[in-house]
Structures are given as C-alpha cells and as structure tokens.
Design a protein around this motif. Sequence first.
Motif, PDB file in Angstrom:
ATOM      1  N   ILE A   1      -9.627 -14.303  13.810  1.00 36.74           N
ATOM      2  CA  ILE A   1      -9.815 -14.291  12.547  1.00 36.74           C
ATOM      3  C   ILE A   1      -8.399 -14.611  11.645  1.00 36.74           C
ATOM      4  N   GLY A   2      -7.309 -14.517  12.203  1.00 35.37           N
ATOM      5  CA  GLY A   2      -6.243 -15.126  11.630  1.00 35.37           C
ATOM      6  C   GLY A   2      -6.084 -16.533  11.863  1.00 35.37           C
ATOM      7  N   ILE A   3      -6.831 -17.075  12.799  1.00 38.50           N
ATOM      8  CA  ILE A   3      -6.751 -18.573  13.120  1.00 38.50           C
ATOM      9  C   ILE A   3      -7.682 -18.962  12.115  1.00 38.50           C
ATOM     10  N   ALA A   4      -8.830 -18.466  11.992  1.00 40.48           N
ATOM     11  CA  ALA A   4     -10.146 -19.100  11.182  1.00 40.48           C
ATOM     12  C   ALA A   4      -9.418 -19.045   9.829  1.00 40.48           C
ATOM     13  N   ARG A   5      -8.921 -17.883   9.404  1.00 36.20           N
ATOM     14  CA  ARG A   5      -8.408 -17.974   7.845  1.00 36.20           C
ATOM     15  C   ARG A   5      -7.097 -18.780   7.471  1.00 36.20           C
ATOM     16  N   LEU A   6      -6.573 -19.334   8.654  1.00 31.51           N
ATOM     17  CA  LEU A   6      -5.177 -20.128   8.475  1.00 31.51           C
ATOM     18  C   LEU A   6      -5.278 -21.177   7.654  1.00 31.51           C
ATOM     19  N   HIS A   7      -4.478 -21.530   6.468  1.00 31.35           N
ATOM     20  CA  HIS A   7      -4.584 -22.533   5.453  1.00 31.35           C
ATOM     21  C   HIS A   7      -4.018 -23.817   6.426  1.00 31.35           C
ATOM     22  N   ALA A   8      -4.816 -24.456   7.108  1.00 33.01           N
ATOM     23  CA  ALA A   8      -4.309 -25.719   7.821  1.00 33.01           C
ATOM     24  C   ALA A   8      -5.444 -26.449   8.222  1.00 33.01           C
ATOM     25  N   ASP A   9      -5.328 -27.621   8.754  1.00 33.13           N
ATOM     26  CA  ASP A   9      -6.494 -28.494   9.156  1.00 33.13           C
ATOM     27  C   ASP A   9      -7.224 -27.947  10.149  1.00 33.13           C
TER      28      ASP A   9
ATOM     29  N   TRP B   1      -8.045 -29.453  12.928  1.00 31.52           N
ATOM     30  CA  TRP B   1      -7.485 -29.586  14.302  1.00 31.52           C
ATOM     31  C   TRP B   1      -6.430 -28.873  14.579  1.00 31.52           C
ATOM     32  N   VAL B   2      -5.598 -28.048  13.638  1.00 32.11           N
ATOM     33  CA  VAL B   2      -4.396 -27.260  13.861  1.00 32.11           C
ATOM     34  C   VAL B   2      -5.177 -25.852  14.567  1.00 32.11           C
ATOM     35  N   ARG B   3      -6.125 -25.335  13.697  1.00 26.39           N
ATOM     36  CA  ARG B   3      -6.922 -24.335  14.022  1.00 26.39           C
ATOM     37  C   ARG B   3      -7.565 -24.362  15.253  1.00 26.39           C
ATOM     38  N   GLY B   4      -8.162 -25.438  15.690  1.00 25.62           N
ATOM     39  CA  GLY B   4      -8.630 -25.795  16.976  1.00 25.62           C
ATOM     40  C   GLY B   4      -7.749 -25.738  18.127  1.00 25.62           C
ATOM     41  N   PHE B   5      -6.597 -26.371  17.816  1.00 28.17           N
ATOM     42  CA  PHE B   5      -5.370 -26.142  18.700  1.00 28.17           C
ATOM     43  C   PHE B   5      -5.063 -24.979  19.006  1.00 28.17           C
ATOM     44  N   LEU B   6      -4.783 -24.267  17.956  1.00 22.00           N
ATOM     45  CA  LEU B   6      -4.284 -22.900  18.095  1.00 22.00           C
ATOM     46  C   LEU B   6      -5.450 -21.851  19.039  1.00 22.00           C
TER      47      LEU B   6
END
Length: 95
Positions: free
Chosen positions: A31-39, A41-46
């Motif tokens: 949930i934290g990664i999904a709601r992260l305010h980033a591109d 590809w950054v969420r995918g990398f994380l």
Amino acid sequence: MSDTPVRHQNTAAFYGQAVASFALALTATAIGIARLHADAWVRGFLGIAVLYLVTSAFTLAKVVRDRQEAGQIVSRVDQARLEKLLAEHDPFEKL
C-alpha cells in the motif's frame, strides 16, 4: 542412548501470529509503494526490490535452519559415541 530426539513444535497461535505479521507487513509495504507520489517506474522498482527482499529472507531462513539441523545431527552422533564409551567403560578394570 536416547530413542528419539525431542521435537520442538510451534503452537498454532505462534504460527498464526507469524503468518499474520508477515501478511500485514507485506500488505502495508505494498500500500505504501502504491500510494507513493512517484513515477510508475520508481514504484515498480520498489515493488521488485520488496519481492527480492522477501525471497532472500526466506532463503536465508532456510539456510540457517539447515545449518542448525546439520549441527544437531553431528551433536547427536557425538553424544551416541560418548554414551557407547561410557557404557563400555569399567572403572574397576585394572589398567
């Protein structure tokens, strides 16, 4: 010599707590990664990094468990040898 080794088993409550804790931590991280305010590809990398971390943790736990079990087997063999020597030893026998 002892017939069977004592097996330590976890209780159902401990197992349930471990599974629930793992699921909660993984869900919160997702949930934290999904709601992260980033591109994306950054969420995918994380996300990939978290999956790699989880699989590495499982592998490490297995390696540690296997090493501990191997040590217990060696310890049991050494204990059996010692018990055999003690059983065969006669303290009243002349040297």
